[in-house]
Design a protein around this motif. Structure first.
Motif, PDB file in Angstrom:
ATOM      1  N   GLN A 114       1.023  -1.161  -0.002  1.00 50.83           N
ATOM      2  CA  GLN A 114       0.169  -0.106   0.086  1.00 50.83           C
ATOM      3  C   GLN A 114       0.946   1.336   0.056  1.00 50.83           C
ATOM      4  O   GLN A 114       1.890   1.344   0.890  1.00 50.83           O
ATOM      5  CB  GLN A 114      -0.891  -0.100   1.119  1.00 50.83           C
ATOM      6  CG  GLN A 114      -1.735   1.037   1.386  1.00 50.83           C
ATOM      7  CD  GLN A 114      -2.646   1.410   2.560  1.00 50.83           C
ATOM      8  OE1 GLN A 114      -3.402   0.309   2.625  1.00 50.83           O
ATOM      9  NE2 GLN A 114      -2.457   2.095   3.494  1.00 50.83           N
ATOM     10  N   PRO A 115       0.691   2.243  -1.074  1.00 52.58           N
ATOM     11  CA  PRO A 115       1.522   3.200  -1.002  1.00 52.58           C
ATOM     12  C   PRO A 115       1.133   4.260   0.262  1.00 52.58           C
ATOM     13  O   PRO A 115       0.097   4.357   0.752  1.00 52.58           O
ATOM     14  CB  PRO A 115       0.940   4.019  -2.111  1.00 52.58           C
ATOM     15  CG  PRO A 115      -0.209   3.541  -2.805  1.00 52.58           C
ATOM     16  CD  PRO A 115      -0.609   2.149  -2.002  1.00 52.58           C
ATOM     17  N   PRO A 116       2.162   4.983   0.708  1.00 56.67           N
ATOM     18  CA  PRO A 116       2.163   5.696   1.846  1.00 56.67           C
ATOM     19  C   PRO A 116       1.046   6.841   1.878  1.00 56.67           C
ATOM     20  O   PRO A 116       0.290   7.056   2.928  1.00 56.67           O
ATOM     21  CB  PRO A 116       3.519   6.319   2.238  1.00 56.67           C
ATOM     22  CG  PRO A 116       4.399   5.233   1.549  1.00 56.67           C
ATOM     23  CD  PRO A 116       3.595   4.689   0.154  1.00 56.67           C
ATOM     24  N   TRP A 117       0.828   7.406   0.708  1.00 54.29           N
ATOM     25  CA  TRP A 117      -0.173   8.589   0.594  1.00 54.29           C
ATOM     26  C   TRP A 117      -1.597   8.077   0.660  1.00 54.29           C
ATOM     27  O   TRP A 117      -2.476   8.831   1.242  1.00 54.29           O
ATOM     28  CB  TRP A 117       0.130   9.044  -0.994  1.00 54.29           C
ATOM     29  CG  TRP A 117      -0.233   8.102  -2.105  1.00 54.29           C
ATOM     30  CD1 TRP A 117       0.793   7.558  -2.918  1.00 54.29           C
ATOM     31  CD2 TRP A 117      -1.699   7.748  -2.565  1.00 54.29           C
ATOM     32  NE1 TRP A 117       0.048   6.912  -3.966  1.00 54.29           N
ATOM     33  CE2 TRP A 117      -1.285   6.730  -3.764  1.00 54.29           C
ATOM     34  CE3 TRP A 117      -2.876   8.131  -1.979  1.00 54.29           C
ATOM     35  CZ2 TRP A 117      -2.304   6.308  -4.484  1.00 54.29           C
ATOM     36  CZ3 TRP A 117      -3.907   7.786  -2.937  1.00 54.29           C
ATOM     37  CH2 TRP A 117      -3.651   6.655  -3.943  1.00 54.29           C
ATOM     38  N   LEU A 118      -1.807   6.664   0.413  1.00 53.89           N
ATOM     39  CA  LEU A 118      -3.164   6.151   0.607  1.00 53.89           C
ATOM     40  C   LEU A 118      -3.511   6.269   2.193  1.00 53.89           C
ATOM     41  O   LEU A 118      -4.620   6.560   2.457  1.00 53.89           O
ATOM     42  CB  LEU A 118      -3.279   4.931  -0.203  1.00 53.89           C
ATOM     43  CG  LEU A 118      -4.471   4.081  -0.150  1.00 53.89           C
ATOM     44  CD1 LEU A 118      -5.795   4.986  -0.648  1.00 53.89           C
ATOM     45  CD2 LEU A 118      -4.520   2.892  -0.676  1.00 53.89           C
ATOM     46  N   LYS A 119      -2.651   5.440   2.912  1.00 53.36           N
ATOM     47  CA  LYS A 119      -3.020   5.530   4.374  1.00 53.36           C
ATOM     48  C   LYS A 119      -3.176   7.087   4.731  1.00 53.36           C
ATOM     49  O   LYS A 119      -3.987   7.164   5.625  1.00 53.36           O
ATOM     50  CB  LYS A 119      -1.554   4.808   4.987  1.00 53.36           C
ATOM     51  CG  LYS A 119      -1.772   4.586   6.641  1.00 53.36           C
ATOM     52  CD  LYS A 119      -0.685   4.021   7.165  1.00 53.36           C
ATOM     53  CE  LYS A 119      -0.698   3.731   8.560  1.00 53.36           C
ATOM     54  NZ  LYS A 119      -0.752   4.935   9.361  1.00 53.36           N
ATOM     55  N   GLU A 120      -2.432   7.820   4.572  1.00 52.22           N
ATOM     56  CA  GLU A 120      -2.523   9.396   5.053  1.00 52.22           C
ATOM     57  C   GLU A 120      -3.740   9.793   4.873  1.00 52.22           C
ATOM     58  O   GLU A 120      -4.424  10.490   5.622  1.00 52.22           O
ATOM     59  CB  GLU A 120      -1.512  10.130   4.260  1.00 52.22           C
ATOM     60  CG  GLU A 120       0.171   9.924   4.949  1.00 52.22           C
ATOM     61  CD  GLU A 120       1.047  10.740   4.092  1.00 52.22           C
ATOM     62  OE1 GLU A 120       0.502  11.452   3.357  1.00 52.22           O
ATOM     63  OE2 GLU A 120       2.319  10.266   4.442  1.00 52.22           O
ATOM     64  N   LYS A 121      -4.181   9.478   3.342  1.00 51.03           N
ATOM     65  CA  LYS A 121      -5.380  10.278   2.891  1.00 51.03           C
ATOM     66  C   LYS A 121      -6.730   9.400   3.803  1.00 51.03           C
ATOM     67  O   LYS A 121      -7.851  10.036   4.018  1.00 51.03           O
ATOM     68  CB  LYS A 121      -5.800  10.173   1.529  1.00 51.03           C
ATOM     69  CG  LYS A 121      -4.689  11.137   0.796  1.00 51.03           C
ATOM     70  CD  LYS A 121      -5.195  10.959  -0.876  1.00 51.03           C
ATOM     71  CE  LYS A 121      -4.143  12.134  -1.482  1.00 51.03           C
ATOM     72  NZ  LYS A 121      -4.734  13.603  -1.145  1.00 51.03           N
ATOM     73  N   MET A 122      -6.566   8.198   4.118  1.00 46.99           N
ATOM     74  CA  MET A 122      -7.487   7.001   4.600  1.00 46.99           C
ATOM     75  C   MET A 122      -7.801   7.588   5.988  1.00 46.99           C
ATOM     76  O   MET A 122      -8.946   7.733   6.589  1.00 46.99           O
ATOM     77  CB  MET A 122      -7.443   5.877   4.357  1.00 46.99           C
ATOM     78  CG  MET A 122      -7.608   5.307   3.190  1.00 46.99           C
ATOM     79  SD  MET A 122      -9.453   5.519   2.433  1.00 46.99           S
ATOM     80  CE  MET A 122      -9.130   7.037   1.349  1.00 46.99           C
ATOM     81  N   GLU A 123      -6.743   8.090   6.683  1.00 44.49           N
ATOM     82  CA  GLU A 123      -6.767   8.502   7.876  1.00 44.49           C
ATOM     83  C   GLU A 123      -7.487   9.682   8.106  1.00 44.49           C
ATOM     84  O   GLU A 123      -8.077   9.880   9.265  1.00 44.49           O
ATOM     85  CB  GLU A 123      -5.448   8.654   8.478  1.00 44.49           C
ATOM     86  CG  GLU A 123      -4.538   7.565   8.780  1.00 44.49           C
ATOM     87  CD  GLU A 123      -3.209   7.863   9.312  1.00 44.49           C
ATOM     88  OE1 GLU A 123      -2.685   8.982   9.047  1.00 44.49           O
ATOM     89  OE2 GLU A 123      -2.376   6.860   9.651  1.00 44.49           O
ATOM     90  N   ALA A 124      -7.753  10.497   7.191  1.00 43.45           N
ATOM     91  CA  ALA A 124      -8.513  11.716   7.298  1.00 43.45           C
ATOM     92  C   ALA A 124     -10.003  11.285   7.415  1.00 43.45           C
ATOM     93  O   ALA A 124     -10.760  12.004   7.784  1.00 43.45           O
ATOM     94  CB  ALA A 124      -8.303  12.536   6.051  1.00 43.45           C
TER      95      ALA A 124
END
Length: 226
Positions: A213-223
């Motif tokens: 999973q790309p790091p940017w996806l985790k960051e956006k989903m946390e929002a």
């Protein structure tokens, strides 16, 4: 007669050839692409070069003829056909003449004809489709001016790139920035593909490959609290 815009450097063209329209679009913030209907007339056609432009009266190709015979190597002829769909703007003869003149390819907001012959000519043409009806030859028109083609502004001297995904235009003053960003994105995508392939290989061997999973996806989903 008119003067062609200065041709883009060989370095710029070679850098662009290592990229594609999707990378360039991403580099430009997902902008710059012409109408999705403007596609290569045959599979495998690609074109890269300096824009020379022509504005046409709907259904009339008089000034397209003049543009072709004013063309040179390194230039892509971009024609604003106003999206006209009752007449074809060019066929086998004009395409053959453009190839003989050394033009890199033609992009036209309109239709063409002689599909079989154009497919065999090995000359890049991007258009909205085909129709048997020929054009008028009365004018008026304008040569080498800023135009709109497929909903995108095109100035003489811009970078034009076309491939299977469509056609994109990079304003001359933004070329260096766009290429640098696209090259960076290419490097990222190459590494991602290697990571994905390695993960699949390990999975098939029953080995835990960790997360892809790309790091940017985790960051956006946390929002979203996920």
């Amino acid at each position: 007669m008119f003067n062609l815009a200065p041709i883009l450097s060989a370095e710029i063209i070679e850098r662009a050839k290592r990229l594609n329209t999707t990378l360039i679009s991403d580099a430009m913030g997902c902008t710059g692409s012409m109408d999705y209907k403007i596609k290569p007339v045959a599979t495998g056609m690609k074109v890269i070069g300096t824009a020379m432009t022509v504005s046409l009266r709907p259904g009339d190709n008089l000034f397209l003829h003049q543009a072709i015979y004013s063309g040179q190597e390194g230039y892509v002829l971009v024609a604003d056909g106003k999206g006209h769909t009752t007449n074809a703007y060019l066929g086998e003869l004009m395409a053959g003449a453009a190839k003989a003149m050394g033009i890199e390819g033609i992009v036209i907001d309109g239709l063409v004809r002689d599909k079989e012959a154009l497919s065999e000519l090995n000359f890049p043409i991007f258009a909205k489709g085909f129709i048997p009806n020929g054009p008028l030859k009365d004018g008026p028109g304008e040569l080498n001016i800023p135009i709109s083609c497929g909903g995108v502004s095109v100035h003489p001297g811009d970078l034009v790139m076309g491939d299977e995904d469509g056609v994109i235009v990079v304003p001359r003053e933004k070329i260096e920035e766009a290429l640098a960003k696209a090259e960076k994105k290419l490097g990222y995508e190459e590494k991602r593909l290697e990571t994905i392939a390695e993960y699949e290989k390990k999975r098939q061997q029953g080995i835990d490959g960790g997360s892809i999973q790309p790091p940017w996806l985790k960051e956006k989903m946390e929002a979203y609290g996920l």
